[in-house]
Design a protein around this motif. Structure first.
Motif, PDB file in Angstrom:
ATOM      1  N   GLU A  48       0.844  -1.188   0.000  1.00  0.00           N
ATOM      2  CA  GLU A  48       0.000   0.000   0.000  1.00  0.00           C
ATOM      3  C   GLU A  48       0.882   1.243   0.000  1.00  0.00           C
ATOM      4  O   GLU A  48       2.047   1.190   0.424  1.00  0.00           O
ATOM      5  CB  GLU A  48      -0.869  -0.042   1.273  1.00  0.00           C
ATOM      6  CG  GLU A  48      -1.827   1.124   1.413  1.00  0.00           C
ATOM      7  CD  GLU A  48      -2.914   0.886   2.471  1.00  0.00           C
ATOM      8  OE1 GLU A  48      -2.821  -0.105   3.218  1.00  0.00           O
ATOM      9  OE2 GLU A  48      -3.855   1.698   2.531  1.00  0.00           O
ATOM     10  N   LEU A  50       1.839   3.508   1.962  1.00  0.00           N
ATOM     11  CA  LEU A  50       1.765   3.611   3.426  1.00  0.00           C
ATOM     12  C   LEU A  50       3.203   3.595   3.941  1.00  0.00           C
ATOM     13  O   LEU A  50       3.940   2.623   3.670  1.00  0.00           O
ATOM     14  CB  LEU A  50       0.979   2.399   3.941  1.00  0.00           C
ATOM     15  CG  LEU A  50       0.416   2.352   5.352  1.00  0.00           C
ATOM     16  CD1 LEU A  50      -0.356   1.063   5.599  1.00  0.00           C
ATOM     17  CD2 LEU A  50       1.390   2.622   6.439  1.00  0.00           C
ATOM     18  N   GLY A  93      -5.821  -1.511   0.406  1.00  0.00           N
ATOM     19  CA  GLY A  93      -5.941  -0.778   1.638  1.00  0.00           C
ATOM     20  C   GLY A  93      -6.792   0.502   1.548  1.00  0.00           C
ATOM     21  O   GLY A  93      -7.429   0.835   0.540  1.00  0.00           O
ATOM     22  N   CYS A  94      -6.831   1.108   2.719  1.00  0.00           N
ATOM     23  CA  CYS A  94      -7.613   2.348   2.846  1.00  0.00           C
ATOM     24  C   CYS A  94      -7.181   3.374   1.806  1.00  0.00           C
ATOM     25  O   CYS A  94      -7.999   4.178   1.341  1.00  0.00           O
ATOM     26  CB  CYS A  94      -7.456   2.911   4.258  1.00  0.00           C
ATOM     27  SG  CYS A  94      -8.188   1.848   5.521  1.00  0.00           S
ATOM     28  N   ASN A 195     -12.430  -1.730  -1.016  1.00  0.00           N
ATOM     29  CA  ASN A 195     -11.693  -2.294   0.116  1.00  0.00           C
ATOM     30  C   ASN A 195     -12.376  -1.857   1.405  1.00  0.00           C
ATOM     31  O   ASN A 195     -12.721  -0.676   1.550  1.00  0.00           O
ATOM     32  CB  ASN A 195     -10.251  -1.758   0.108  1.00  0.00           C
ATOM     33  CG  ASN A 195      -9.521  -2.044   1.413  1.00  0.00           C
ATOM     34  OD1 ASN A 195      -9.152  -3.177   1.688  1.00  0.00           O
ATOM     35  ND2 ASN A 195      -9.315  -1.011   2.227  1.00  0.00           N
ATOM     36  N   GLU A 196     -12.551  -2.769   2.319  1.00  0.00           N
ATOM     37  CA  GLU A 196     -13.136  -2.464   3.640  1.00  0.00           C
ATOM     38  C   GLU A 196     -14.281  -1.451   3.512  1.00  0.00           C
ATOM     39  O   GLU A 196     -14.266  -0.377   4.122  1.00  0.00           O
ATOM     40  CB  GLU A 196     -12.053  -1.980   4.623  1.00  0.00           C
ATOM     41  CG  GLU A 196     -11.037  -3.072   4.910  1.00  0.00           C
ATOM     42  CD  GLU A 196     -10.167  -2.862   6.149  1.00  0.00           C
ATOM     43  OE1 GLU A 196     -10.178  -1.769   6.740  1.00  0.00           O
ATOM     44  OE2 GLU A 196      -9.469  -3.814   6.520  1.00  0.00           O
ATOM     45  N   TYR A 262      -6.700  -9.346  11.285  1.00  0.00           N
ATOM     46  CA  TYR A 262      -5.358  -9.108  11.815  1.00  0.00           C
ATOM     47  C   TYR A 262      -5.225  -9.730  13.199  1.00  0.00           C
ATOM     48  O   TYR A 262      -6.180  -9.728  13.982  1.00  0.00           O
ATOM     49  CB  TYR A 262      -5.095  -7.595  11.916  1.00  0.00           C
ATOM     50  CG  TYR A 262      -4.835  -6.953  10.567  1.00  0.00           C
ATOM     51  CD1 TYR A 262      -3.575  -7.017   9.989  1.00  0.00           C
ATOM     52  CD2 TYR A 262      -5.851  -6.293   9.877  1.00  0.00           C
ATOM     53  CE1 TYR A 262      -3.323  -6.437   8.750  1.00  0.00           C
ATOM     54  CE2 TYR A 262      -5.607  -5.711   8.633  1.00  0.00           C
ATOM     55  CZ  TYR A 262      -4.340  -5.784   8.079  1.00  0.00           C
ATOM     56  OH  TYR A 262      -4.083  -5.224   6.856  1.00  0.00           O
ATOM     57  N   GLU A 318      -6.097  -9.481   3.476  1.00  0.00           N
ATOM     58  CA  GLU A 318      -5.283  -8.749   4.460  1.00  0.00           C
ATOM     59  C   GLU A 318      -5.247  -9.603   5.704  1.00  0.00           C
ATOM     60  O   GLU A 318      -6.295  -9.833   6.334  1.00  0.00           O
ATOM     61  CB  GLU A 318      -5.870  -7.367   4.774  1.00  0.00           C
ATOM     62  CG  GLU A 318      -5.646  -6.359   3.670  1.00  0.00           C
ATOM     63  CD  GLU A 318      -6.010  -4.927   4.068  1.00  0.00           C
ATOM     64  OE1 GLU A 318      -5.902  -4.582   5.261  1.00  0.00           O
ATOM     65  OE2 GLU A 318      -6.414  -4.170   3.164  1.00  0.00           O
ATOM     66  N   TRP A 322      -0.286  -7.465  13.818  1.00  0.00           N
ATOM     67  CA  TRP A 322      -0.278  -5.988  13.852  1.00  0.00           C
ATOM     68  C   TRP A 322       0.110  -5.590  15.263  1.00  0.00           C
ATOM     69  O   TRP A 322      -0.627  -5.852  16.216  1.00  0.00           O
ATOM     70  CB  TRP A 322      -1.660  -5.460  13.473  1.00  0.00           C
ATOM     71  CG  TRP A 322      -1.740  -3.981  13.190  1.00  0.00           C
ATOM     72  CD1 TRP A 322      -0.991  -2.989  13.761  1.00  0.00           C
ATOM     73  CD2 TRP A 322      -2.620  -3.329  12.257  1.00  0.00           C
ATOM     74  NE1 TRP A 322      -1.343  -1.756  13.242  1.00  0.00           N
ATOM     75  CE2 TRP A 322      -2.345  -1.940  12.310  1.00  0.00           C
ATOM     76  CE3 TRP A 322      -3.605  -3.766  11.385  1.00  0.00           C
ATOM     77  CZ2 TRP A 322      -3.036  -1.002  11.530  1.00  0.00           C
ATOM     78  CZ3 TRP A 322      -4.291  -2.824  10.619  1.00  0.00           C
ATOM     79  CH2 TRP A 322      -4.005  -1.466  10.688  1.00  0.00           C
ATOM     80  N   LEU A 334       3.228   2.483  10.429  1.00  0.00           N
ATOM     81  CA  LEU A 334       3.050   1.053  10.752  1.00  0.00           C
ATOM     82  C   LEU A 334       4.306   0.208  10.503  1.00  0.00           C
ATOM     83  O   LEU A 334       4.228  -0.905   9.954  1.00  0.00           O
ATOM     84  CB  LEU A 334       1.866   0.472   9.967  1.00  0.00           C
ATOM     85  CG  LEU A 334       0.537   1.231  10.007  1.00  0.00           C
ATOM     86  CD1 LEU A 334      -0.558   0.427   9.325  1.00  0.00           C
ATOM     87  CD2 LEU A 334       0.096   1.573  11.421  1.00  0.00           C
ATOM     88  N   ALA A 366      -0.346  -8.730   4.971  1.00  0.00           N
ATOM     89  CA  ALA A 366      -0.180  -7.282   5.070  1.00  0.00           C
ATOM     90  C   ALA A 366       1.054  -7.021   5.950  1.00  0.00           C
ATOM     91  O   ALA A 366       1.039  -7.427   7.098  1.00  0.00           O
ATOM     92  CB  ALA A 366      -1.423  -6.655   5.682  1.00  0.00           C
ATOM     93  N   GLN A 367       2.014  -6.391   5.358  1.00  0.00           N
ATOM     94  CA  GLN A 367       2.241  -5.994   3.979  1.00  0.00           C
ATOM     95  C   GLN A 367       3.674  -6.360   3.587  1.00  0.00           C
ATOM     96  O   GLN A 367       4.486  -6.636   4.454  1.00  0.00           O
ATOM     97  CB  GLN A 367       2.010  -4.513   3.794  1.00  0.00           C
ATOM     98  CG  GLN A 367       0.581  -4.089   4.152  1.00  0.00           C
ATOM     99  CD  GLN A 367       0.268  -2.644   3.712  1.00  0.00           C
ATOM    100  OE1 GLN A 367       1.068  -1.973   3.082  1.00  0.00           O
ATOM    101  NE2 GLN A 367      -0.910  -2.181   4.079  1.00  0.00           N
ATOM    102  N   LEU A 372       3.731  -3.384   8.750  1.00  0.00           N
ATOM    103  CA  LEU A 372       3.114  -4.521   9.451  1.00  0.00           C
ATOM    104  C   LEU A 372       3.988  -5.779   9.334  1.00  0.00           C
ATOM    105  O   LEU A 372       5.204  -5.686   9.494  1.00  0.00           O
ATOM    106  CB  LEU A 372       1.670  -4.727   8.972  1.00  0.00           C
ATOM    107  CG  LEU A 372       0.741  -3.511   9.209  1.00  0.00           C
ATOM    108  CD1 LEU A 372      -0.661  -3.755   8.641  1.00  0.00           C
ATOM    109  CD2 LEU A 372       0.630  -3.165  10.692  1.00  0.00           C
TER     110      LEU A 372
END
Ligand code: AHR
Length: 515
Positions: A48, A50, A93-94, A195-196, A262, A318, A322, A334, A366-367, A372
């Motif tokens: 991601e 991220l 992801g977000c 996603n989510e 997670y 995912e 975490w 993260l 992830a990931q 993570l």
């Protein structure tokens, strides 16, 4: 039936019926009963936008002193190729539900910047976009898994992205792609429609998302011979209602339903340290990871009602441990270390996926890098492989092999008045006829001796590798990058068709058996 009898006899044996004091574990692998292939896509990854998951970890730019191919670092691609990574999910992801793909194409110095609101509020300069990601996948020889923006995007935007990537002919988007230097279309198989969507992907109720999915999915076109494999945004952990609704309302308009889960040792506000944990926390971590079995089985039971032929896959895209970020690092990035505990967490999870490979056909940890439960960590020009990398390395033998059913009667690992099976395992036969067994002793204190019957196998040779360390919290650092690394394993012996294995405490072993 025959297998059940063997398990009962083995349990009596464990209970001390044999009169031997030594702990014994019995595995029966039935090589005559292999029915399903283990999809290689179970061993998928996720990157991601991220922290340093992309920037620094994969993308360093063409002018970097770090050796790279068109901006993508060579050390990382070499390590990933050695792992035969089958697919890579991107851009979130977000982040995916705020990503506008047109910002990430064309000359890099002209691309607009945006705020990465989810992950540290940093500026995203869009220098890694569609062309760069698909170049990475081509360098790795893996399938791209693109996640589209449902939360804040439009149907038009998503449909144009697919046209841009996959249409071979004269069209506004295909012409734009050519203008940007790519003549031939790419092949895109895996495409996530959101996603989510119960959270950062639009905060929707299941009913509303099901309708929204149907609308978006209509315009996810198959151009030429490209065939999209559409993955719907699935439930959070044990939201079985979500699965029920999606199966009822979307059904075969999706190829797969994702699942996110997670492993958080403590709670979401203090997740626990990645490296500083006691045995009680280790036990909790592995028992929470093992909860994946219940999740897969319960979501599958719902899916079975609507799709008994198992046409629609369950895609845990995912998963992983975490923990709290490493002290002193940006909380929005993260970044966490990775210990032998994580390799065991991964092995226990892979065993669940392998054993349910008739329903689980794609999964993504992830990931991949620096975020993570990573397989690779980087620090400028330095790179290290984590214990989780080696778990993937051990399990890659199962990719596209026939899963061999096995039964395990084993000792218990006990802690805090609770217990877990001490031994977890998977077995498969590959296309060259070789049998592979991966075994994990999750007990951090006690070795386990395992007796393994190989039904339907005339075993001649066995060889293997082991991953272990002095402490369950041991991990690789840039100063000591090979503290946790595989070694040859000599404690598997064949005698009269029976395999005996001496599994050290807290270890993962991969065995290759030839006939
Ligand atoms: O992997 C980190 C985040 O976890 C992803 O962006 C999101 O989908 C999930 O909540």
């Amino acid at each position: 039936m025959k297998n059940n009898l063997l398990v009962i006899i083995s349990l009596l044996f464990l209970a001390g019926w044999s009169g031997k004091a030594q702990t014994q574990n019995k595995i029966v692998v039935n090589a005559n009963d292999g029915k399903y292939a283990i999809s290689k896509h179970i061993y998928g990854h996720f990157s991601e936008h991220l922290g340093h998951g992309i920037y620094g970890g994969i993308w360093v730019g063409e002018d970097s002193p770090i050796p790279n191919t068109r901006g993508i670092r060579n050390d990382v691609t070499a390590a990933l190729k050695a792992l035969q990574i089958p697919n890579l999910r991107w851009p979130g992801g977000c982040f995916a539900d705020e990503y506008h793909w047109q910002d990430g194409i064309g000359p890099r110095n002209k691309r607009p910047k945006m705020i990465n609101t989810h992950w540290g509020g940093v500026v995203e300069d869009n220098s890694f976009g569609t062309h760069e990601f698909l170049d990475l996948c081509e360098q790795l020889g893996c399938e791209p898994y693109i996640c589209g923006n449902v939360g804040s995007g439009t149907v038009e935007e998503m449909s144009k992205w697919i046209e841009y990537m996959t249409f071979d002919g004269e069209s506004p988007m295909a012409n734009l792609r050519k203008q940007n230097g790519r003549e031939a279309p790419w092949k895109i198989k895996f495409f996530g429609v959101g996603n989510e969507n119960w959270g950062c992907g639009g905060d929707m109720f299941a009913d509303y998302y099901a309708d929204t999915y149907r609308r978006f999915a209509v315009y996810c076109r198959n151009y030429g011979d490209n065939r999209l494999y559409k993955i719907a945004g699935g439930p959070n952990t044990s939201d079985y209602e979500w699965t029920e609704t999606l199966m009822k309302k979307v059904g075969n308009k999706m190829n797969a339903l994702s699942l996110h889960y997670y492993t958080v040792p403590k709670n979401w506000s203090d997740k626990g340290s990645a490296t500083l944990f006691d045995e009680a926390e280790y036990f909790t971590t592995i028992s929470k990871a093992a909860f994946m079995r219940e999740l897969v089985e319960k979501h599958t039971a719902i899916m079975d009602k609507y799709d008994p032929q198992k046409r629609i896959a369950l895609a845990p895209d995912e998963w992983g441990g975490w923990y709290n970020v490493e002290p002193g690092t940006n909380p929005g990035f993260l970044y966490q270390q990775n210990t032998l505990r994580d390799a065991i967490l991964a092995a226990v999870t892979f065993d669940v996926f392998n054993q349910h490979c008739d329903r689980v056909k794609i999964a993504n940890i992830a990931q991949m890098v620096n975020v993570l439960q990573s397989i690779i960590l980087t620090d400028n020009e330095k790179m290290l492989l984590t214990p989780t990398y080696w778990a993937f390395d051990f399990y890659k033998v199962h990719q596209e092999a026939t899963m061999l059913p096995l039964s395990i009667a084993c000792a218990k690992y006990e802690s805090q008045g609770k217990s877990l099976d001490a031994v977890s395992a998977s077995a498969s036969r590959d296309k060259n006829g070789k049998i592979h067994i991966t075994l994990t002793n999750i007990d951090p204190n006690k070795p386990q001796s395992v007796s393994c019957d190989l039904l339907g196998v005339k075993a001649k040779n066995v060889s293997g590798r082991i991953l272990s360390a002095d402490k369950i919290s041991d991990h690789n650092t840039f100063e000591r990058p090979n503290l946790v690394a595989p070694k040859d394993f000599k404690d598997a012996k064949l005698a009269n068709g029976n395999l005996s294995i001496a599994l050290p405490a807290k270890s993962l072993v991969v065995l290759e058996i030839t006939e």
